[in-house]
Structure formats: structure tokens, C-alpha cells
Design an enzyme around this catalytic site. Sequence first.
Site, PDB file in Angstrom:
ATOM      1  N   HIS B  34       0.829  -1.210   0.000  1.00  0.00           N
ATOM      2  CA  HIS B  34       0.000   0.000   0.000  1.00  0.00           C
ATOM      3  C   HIS B  34       0.861   1.256   0.000  1.00  0.00           C
ATOM      4  O   HIS B  34       2.048   1.208   0.337  1.00  0.00           O
ATOM      5  CB  HIS B  34      -0.888   0.015   1.244  1.00  0.00           C
ATOM      6  CG  HIS B  34      -0.088  -0.041   2.524  1.00  0.00           C
ATOM      7  ND1 HIS B  34       0.392  -1.228   3.032  1.00  0.00           N
ATOM      8  CD2 HIS B  34       0.367   0.940   3.348  1.00  0.00           C
ATOM      9  CE1 HIS B  34       1.092  -0.979   4.130  1.00  0.00           C
ATOM     10  NE2 HIS B  34       1.094   0.327   4.340  1.00  0.00           N
ATOM     11  N   HIS B 115       5.391   6.147  -1.000  1.00  0.00           N
ATOM     12  CA  HIS B 115       6.194   4.944  -1.224  1.00  0.00           C
ATOM     13  C   HIS B 115       5.370   3.694  -0.958  1.00  0.00           C
ATOM     14  O   HIS B 115       4.332   3.749  -0.306  1.00  0.00           O
ATOM     15  CB  HIS B 115       7.410   4.961  -0.299  1.00  0.00           C
ATOM     16  CG  HIS B 115       7.064   4.836   1.159  1.00  0.00           C
ATOM     17  ND1 HIS B 115       6.593   5.902   1.909  1.00  0.00           N
ATOM     18  CD2 HIS B 115       7.068   3.769   1.997  1.00  0.00           C
ATOM     19  CE1 HIS B 115       6.355   5.499   3.147  1.00  0.00           C
ATOM     20  NE2 HIS B 115       6.622   4.207   3.230  1.00  0.00           N
TER      21      HIS B 115
END
Lengths: 171, 171
Positions: B34, B115
Site C-alpha cells: 500500500h 512509497h
Amino acid sequence: MKLGIVIFPSKNLQDQANSFRKRYDPNYSLIPPHITLKAGFEATEEQIKQFTDVLNEISSHFEPFQIATRKFSSFKPVNNVIYFKIEESNMLNELQFEINKRIESEGTEYAFVPHITIGQQLSNDEHSDVYGSLRMNQFNYEETIDRFHLLYQLENGSWTVYETFRLGKEK
Amino acid sequence: MKLGIVIFPSKNLQDQANSFRKRYDPNYSLIPPHITLKAGFEATEEQIKQFTDVLNEISSHFEPFQIATRKFSSFKPVNNVIYFKIEESNMLNELQFEINKRIESEGTEYAFVPHITIGQQLSNDEHSDVYGSLRMNQFNYEETIDRFHLLYQLENGSWTVYETFRLGKEK
């Protein structure tokens, strides 16, 4: 891509189920505790978008409803699966029926026995031991179900939520 | 109850991330790969419903946008975390900013570095080895982000999706 449609019960009920699943369910880390509305089925990327529209429409025709679970049960001798039995609920049956009618797929159709799995792939001996010690327990969880989820499976066998559908949501 | 707000990238990118996470990320089985929009924060049951309204409103003001990832990066020396770096995206920045402005919570505020974590809690030696072998790799994943999710954490540390918010969804 493999899809599935499930209800996640409340955090409390999920925590209860996980306290058993941790030991007895090899799928423990692949998906949170759930009530399956439609078991895994293959679909293309394009179909997912169609299904989303269908499920949105279905969800708008249903109102949130109550479910209750008061005992353990087992699918033995068909499967060595132990679960929280969900009490008979017309709304839940209708929701499951509608979803499976509108989203067709191949595969064996079992009768719908709503449940939250807490143990599976148990040997006969394990099943006897575990179910024997659990079956006399009674409890009383009641809660409101106001949503269900469309999921897809990753290559490692785990499931990611694609979309949530809220029951009776004003459009 | 602990909540979090994340974007799940495409199945393909999740599968790629998991091929590394399997070995290098202790959270591998607790949550799918995620992009964190808002890290874990405490909230009450009542607040969840308020947050849902706020997030619905935010999502309606955003259109789906593109993201790209082309290389690995690391948070060392702050943390021994290796990740797929998400290329600069104004839309992603604005979405993250808006969510964190509207849903306040306590906790350290890091600058937002979008990220997808693929390794963490690595020893210094592990970090050197793994990052050393990955850092020269280049790839090119581009995709459209059209939704984000509000999650809650179960007692075992795993996360369940509470609701999905689609960007630019017609109301």
C-alpha cells in the site's frame, strides 16, 4: 483475476474469530474473518467494473440488517470446517441470493449456510478434539451489517479489497 | 480503535511488492502492499462515521490520477526501510495534504514521501545487502489511482478495510 464477495463482521467478532483461526485456520493470514456471499470466481478487468455497477445497484435496494451468532457448528462430514454459525436471516439470504443471481459464475453451488470459518483443513482427529471442546459453548453476538466488499486475490493467495458497498446508501 | 488511510496499487504492483515483502517485511501478512496516506491513529466508533463523511467529501473533489514508480529507495539512516519510490505527483500530494488537514490526529508528522514499503526492520547488514543489490534496478510501472481506503486494525495487528472512497465519483 479471482474475485470474491464477503461481509466483514465487527472488529470485536473478527477478533474473537481470529483467536481461534490463529491456531486452526491455514487461511488466517490471507484474509480477515468474513461471511462469504460469493466464493472465489474468475473474472476479467472489464468484468470487475460491470460487477461494481451491479453490486452498487443491489446494495442500494437493501437496508442494513441484524445478524447474530450463538454457537459453533461444523460442515463435517462434507468438510472438516468449524465455524460460528450465523442465525437464519431473511435479509442475509436475500442479499446472497441476489448477488449470486446477478453475478453468475461457474462452480459448484452449495446451499447457502452463512458462517464465519474459525478452523479448516483439520485432520479427523483434530476436528473431533477441537469441535468436541467448542460445540457446547454458547455466546451471543448480535450486530448490524451495513456493508459488504468486493475483493480480489493476489498471487500469494491473500485478498485485497477492491470496493465497499454500503447497504441502503443514499445515492 | 486504530485507523489508517491507504491506497492499494494495482494487483500487478502488489504482486511485485509482495515478491520482496515475503522475505523482507515482517508486516507481509498483516496488510497488502500500500501507499500510506495517513498512518495509524486512534479513533472512536463515532469518529469513524464522521471521518467517513469527510473522506467521501474529499474524494468527490479529486479526479483519478496517474502514479509511476521507477526505482527502489531507502529511508536509511532514519529507518532501515526499503521501498518502491512513487514519483512526484501533485495530485497525490494534494490528496494526502487534504486528508491530513481535515482529519487531525496526534503523532509525529514526517514530510510526505509517497512509497510502497517492500522491506523494513532490517538489520544494518541486511539493509546494505538487500538495498545494495536492488538499488541499481530500474523498472517502469505506471497506473491510475481511482480510490483509497479507510482501514482499522484488529487485535492481531492485521488490517481490515472499513470503506472505499472512489475519486471523482458522481454523487
